[in-house]
Scaffold this motif. Structure first.
Motif, PDB file in Angstrom:
ATOM      1  N   ARG A 149     -36.007 -27.855  21.679  1.00 26.54           N
ATOM      2  CA  ARG A 149     -35.558 -29.057  21.420  1.00 26.54           C
ATOM      3  C   ARG A 149     -34.007 -29.201  21.902  1.00 26.54           C
ATOM      4  O   ARG A 149     -33.863 -28.296  22.030  1.00 26.54           O
ATOM      5  N   SER A 150     -33.845 -30.985  21.780  1.00 27.94           N
ATOM      6  CA  SER A 150     -32.666 -30.595  22.227  1.00 27.94           C
ATOM      7  C   SER A 150     -31.952 -31.092  21.182  1.00 27.94           C
ATOM      8  O   SER A 150     -31.774 -30.765  19.862  1.00 27.94           O
ATOM      9  N   GLN A 151     -30.421 -30.852  21.017  1.00 28.80           N
ATOM     10  CA  GLN A 151     -29.596 -30.590  19.971  1.00 28.80           C
ATOM     11  C   GLN A 151     -29.148 -31.911  19.870  1.00 28.80           C
ATOM     12  O   GLN A 151     -28.783 -31.785  18.637  1.00 28.80           O
ATOM     13  N   MET A 152     -29.487 -33.102  19.972  1.00 35.14           N
ATOM     14  CA  MET A 152     -29.504 -34.399  19.497  1.00 35.14           C
ATOM     15  C   MET A 152     -30.493 -35.262  18.946  1.00 35.14           C
ATOM     16  O   MET A 152     -30.128 -35.813  17.860  1.00 35.14           O
ATOM     17  N   ASP A 153     -31.312 -34.606  19.387  1.00 39.48           N
ATOM     18  CA  ASP A 153     -33.048 -35.417  18.466  1.00 39.48           C
ATOM     19  C   ASP A 153     -33.126 -34.774  16.980  1.00 39.48           C
ATOM     20  O   ASP A 153     -32.143 -34.188  16.803  1.00 39.48           O
ATOM     21  N   PHE A 154     -34.447 -34.778  16.639  1.00 44.69           N
ATOM     22  CA  PHE A 154     -35.255 -34.298  15.337  1.00 44.69           C
ATOM     23  C   PHE A 154     -34.524 -33.003  15.022  1.00 44.69           C
ATOM     24  O   PHE A 154     -34.404 -32.071  15.362  1.00 44.69           O
ATOM     25  N   HIS A 155     -33.804 -32.425  13.632  1.00 45.36           N
ATOM     26  CA  HIS A 155     -33.574 -31.616  13.204  1.00 45.36           C
ATOM     27  C   HIS A 155     -33.913 -31.614  12.150  1.00 45.36           C
ATOM     28  O   HIS A 155     -34.894 -31.612  11.319  1.00 45.36           O
ATOM     29  N   HIS A 156     -35.087 -30.332  12.402  1.00 41.32           N
ATOM     30  CA  HIS A 156     -36.210 -30.126  11.088  1.00 41.32           C
ATOM     31  C   HIS A 156     -35.686 -29.636   9.181  1.00 41.32           C
ATOM     32  O   HIS A 156     -34.556 -29.544   9.725  1.00 41.32           O
ATOM     33  N   LEU A 157     -37.354 -30.165   8.883  1.00 37.80           N
ATOM     34  CA  LEU A 157     -36.636 -30.046   7.842  1.00 37.80           C
ATOM     35  C   LEU A 157     -37.358 -28.237   7.296  1.00 37.80           C
ATOM     36  O   LEU A 157     -38.099 -27.895   7.756  1.00 37.80           O
ATOM     37  N   TRP A 158     -36.280 -27.489   6.381  1.00 35.38           N
ATOM     38  CA  TRP A 158     -36.815 -26.518   6.046  1.00 35.38           C
ATOM     39  C   TRP A 158     -36.631 -26.372   4.394  1.00 35.38           C
ATOM     40  O   TRP A 158     -36.074 -27.520   3.671  1.00 35.38           O
ATOM     41  N   ALA A 159     -37.094 -25.095   3.819  1.00 35.50           N
ATOM     42  CA  ALA A 159     -36.635 -25.521   2.673  1.00 35.50           C
ATOM     43  C   ALA A 159     -36.593 -23.397   1.887  1.00 35.50           C
ATOM     44  O   ALA A 159     -36.750 -23.078   3.147  1.00 35.50           O
ATOM     45  N   MET A 160     -35.849 -23.914   1.482  1.00 36.91           N
ATOM     46  CA  MET A 160     -35.562 -22.921   0.532  1.00 36.91           C
ATOM     47  C   MET A 160     -35.331 -22.303  -0.883  1.00 36.91           C
ATOM     48  O   MET A 160     -35.314 -23.707  -1.592  1.00 36.91           O
ATOM     49  N   PHE A 161     -35.042 -21.048  -1.597  1.00 37.13           N
ATOM     50  CA  PHE A 161     -34.831 -21.398  -2.830  1.00 37.13           C
ATOM     51  C   PHE A 161     -33.341 -21.583  -3.610  1.00 37.13           C
ATOM     52  O   PHE A 161     -32.617 -20.872  -2.706  1.00 37.13           O
ATOM     53  N   PRO A 162     -32.649 -21.881  -4.615  1.00 37.94           N
ATOM     54  CA  PRO A 162     -31.335 -21.939  -4.741  1.00 37.94           C
ATOM     55  C   PRO A 162     -30.317 -20.633  -4.375  1.00 37.94           C
ATOM     56  O   PRO A 162     -29.135 -20.732  -3.902  1.00 37.94           O
ATOM     57  N   ASP A 163     -30.549 -19.852  -4.526  1.00 39.89           N
ATOM     58  CA  ASP A 163     -30.150 -18.117  -4.283  1.00 39.89           C
ATOM     59  C   ASP A 163     -29.984 -18.338  -2.666  1.00 39.89           C
ATOM     60  O   ASP A 163     -29.329 -16.892  -2.435  1.00 39.89           O
ATOM     61  N   GLY A 164     -30.640 -18.695  -2.141  1.00 41.61           N
ATOM     62  CA  GLY A 164     -30.777 -18.882  -0.054  1.00 41.61           C
ATOM     63  C   GLY A 164     -31.865 -17.787   0.436  1.00 41.61           C
ATOM     64  O   GLY A 164     -32.596 -17.670   1.381  1.00 41.61           O
ATOM     65  N   THR A 165     -33.094 -17.841  -1.141  1.00 45.30           N
ATOM     66  CA  THR A 165     -34.323 -16.868  -0.524  1.00 45.30           C
ATOM     67  C   THR A 165     -34.715 -17.177   0.047  1.00 45.30           C
ATOM     68  O   THR A 165     -34.985 -18.842  -0.099  1.00 45.30           O
ATOM     69  N   GLY A 166     -35.941 -17.235   0.624  1.00 45.71           N
ATOM     70  CA  GLY A 166     -37.116 -17.775   1.620  1.00 45.71           C
ATOM     71  C   GLY A 166     -37.221 -19.268   1.750  1.00 45.71           C
ATOM     72  O   GLY A 166     -38.025 -20.071   2.190  1.00 45.71           O
ATOM     73  N   GLN A 167     -36.626 -18.850   2.749  1.00 44.90           N
ATOM     74  CA  GLN A 167     -35.921 -19.974   3.808  1.00 44.90           C
ATOM     75  C   GLN A 167     -37.058 -20.121   4.816  1.00 44.90           C
ATOM     76  O   GLN A 167     -38.160 -19.100   5.671  1.00 44.90           O
ATOM     77  N   ALA A 168     -37.838 -21.213   4.428  1.00 44.78           N
ATOM     78  CA  ALA A 168     -39.159 -21.695   5.480  1.00 44.78           C
ATOM     79  C   ALA A 168     -38.735 -23.128   6.037  1.00 44.78           C
ATOM     80  O   ALA A 168     -38.839 -23.416   5.288  1.00 44.78           O
ATOM     81  N   ILE A 169     -39.390 -23.176   7.322  1.00 43.55           N
ATOM     82  CA  ILE A 169     -39.632 -24.594   7.638  1.00 43.55           C
ATOM     83  C   ILE A 169     -41.359 -25.252   6.573  1.00 43.55           C
ATOM     84  O   ILE A 169     -42.116 -24.733   6.097  1.00 43.55           O
ATOM     85  N   VAL A 170     -40.297 -26.687   6.588  1.00 46.97           N
ATOM     86  CA  VAL A 170     -41.139 -27.129   6.105  1.00 46.97           C
ATOM     87  C   VAL A 170     -43.166 -27.328   6.749  1.00 46.97           C
ATOM     88  O   VAL A 170     -43.102 -27.872   7.445  1.00 46.97           O
TER      89      VAL A 170
END
Length: 175
Positions: A149-170
């Motif tokens: 992707r371009s550095q200027m276009d849409f940035h993906h939405l991600w989700a994680m737990f508040p402690d930083g675990t489980g990071q994954a793209i939505v």
């Protein structure tokens, strides 16, 4: 910023439509206001006039009790309250630079309610932005990536737990 109304923090009375100034930074800038769960106080990022960095502040929704939570040579911004009373925010404390530009990288950090015990909860090599609590207890945020992707276009939405675990793209959020 130079313009008289830029950077002020306002409160809107929905019943009357009247705006009142909660914080006039007088040449500085306030941004990223976020209410706590009971609606009595708020977090925001504030750079005082003549200062180089944004730090986290908290005050009552009536403008009383202004207190600084974070300090140092870093920018701390986009704070959000966590359900247990801690704070999640974006900071340049990771001491990284964007690969293609002359700007500091901001990743997510967590601290206690007084601004102490600061620790990173993400390790992105580029920016994480705008954390927001989801009803299921995870944090939704945007993540800057260069993958296909371009550095200027849409940035993906991600989700994680508040402690930083489980990071994954939505799911369903591919360009």
């Amino acid at each position: 910023n130079g313009k008289p109304d830029e950077g002020k923090l306002y409160k809107l009375n929905i019943r009357t439509g009247k705006c009142s100034v909660l914080l006039d930074p007088a040449g500085g800038s306030a941004r990223d206001p976020q209410l706590d769960y009971d609606g009595r106080k708020m977090l925001f990022s504030y750079r005082k006039a003549g200062a180089h960095n944004y730090h986290l502040y908290e005050m009552g929704v009536d403008g009383a009790g202004l207190r600084q939570l974070t300090y140092g040579e870093f920018d701390d911004f986009e704070p959000t309250y966590l359900p247990g009373g801690e704070i999640l925010f974006v900071s340049t404390r990771c001491r990284r630079w964007v690969s293609c530009w002359k700007t500091h990288v901001g990743i997510m950090h967590r601290c206690d309610s007084k601004g102490g015990n600061i620790r990173p909860v993400s390790c992105n090599i580029e920016h994480d932005n705008t954390p927001w609590m989801l009803p299921d207890g995870r944090v939704l945020y945007m993540r800057w990536e260069y993958v296909d992707r371009s550095q200027m276009d849409f940035h993906h939405l991600w989700a994680m737990f508040p402690d930083g675990t489980g990071q994954a793209i939505v799911y369903g959020n591919q360009s």
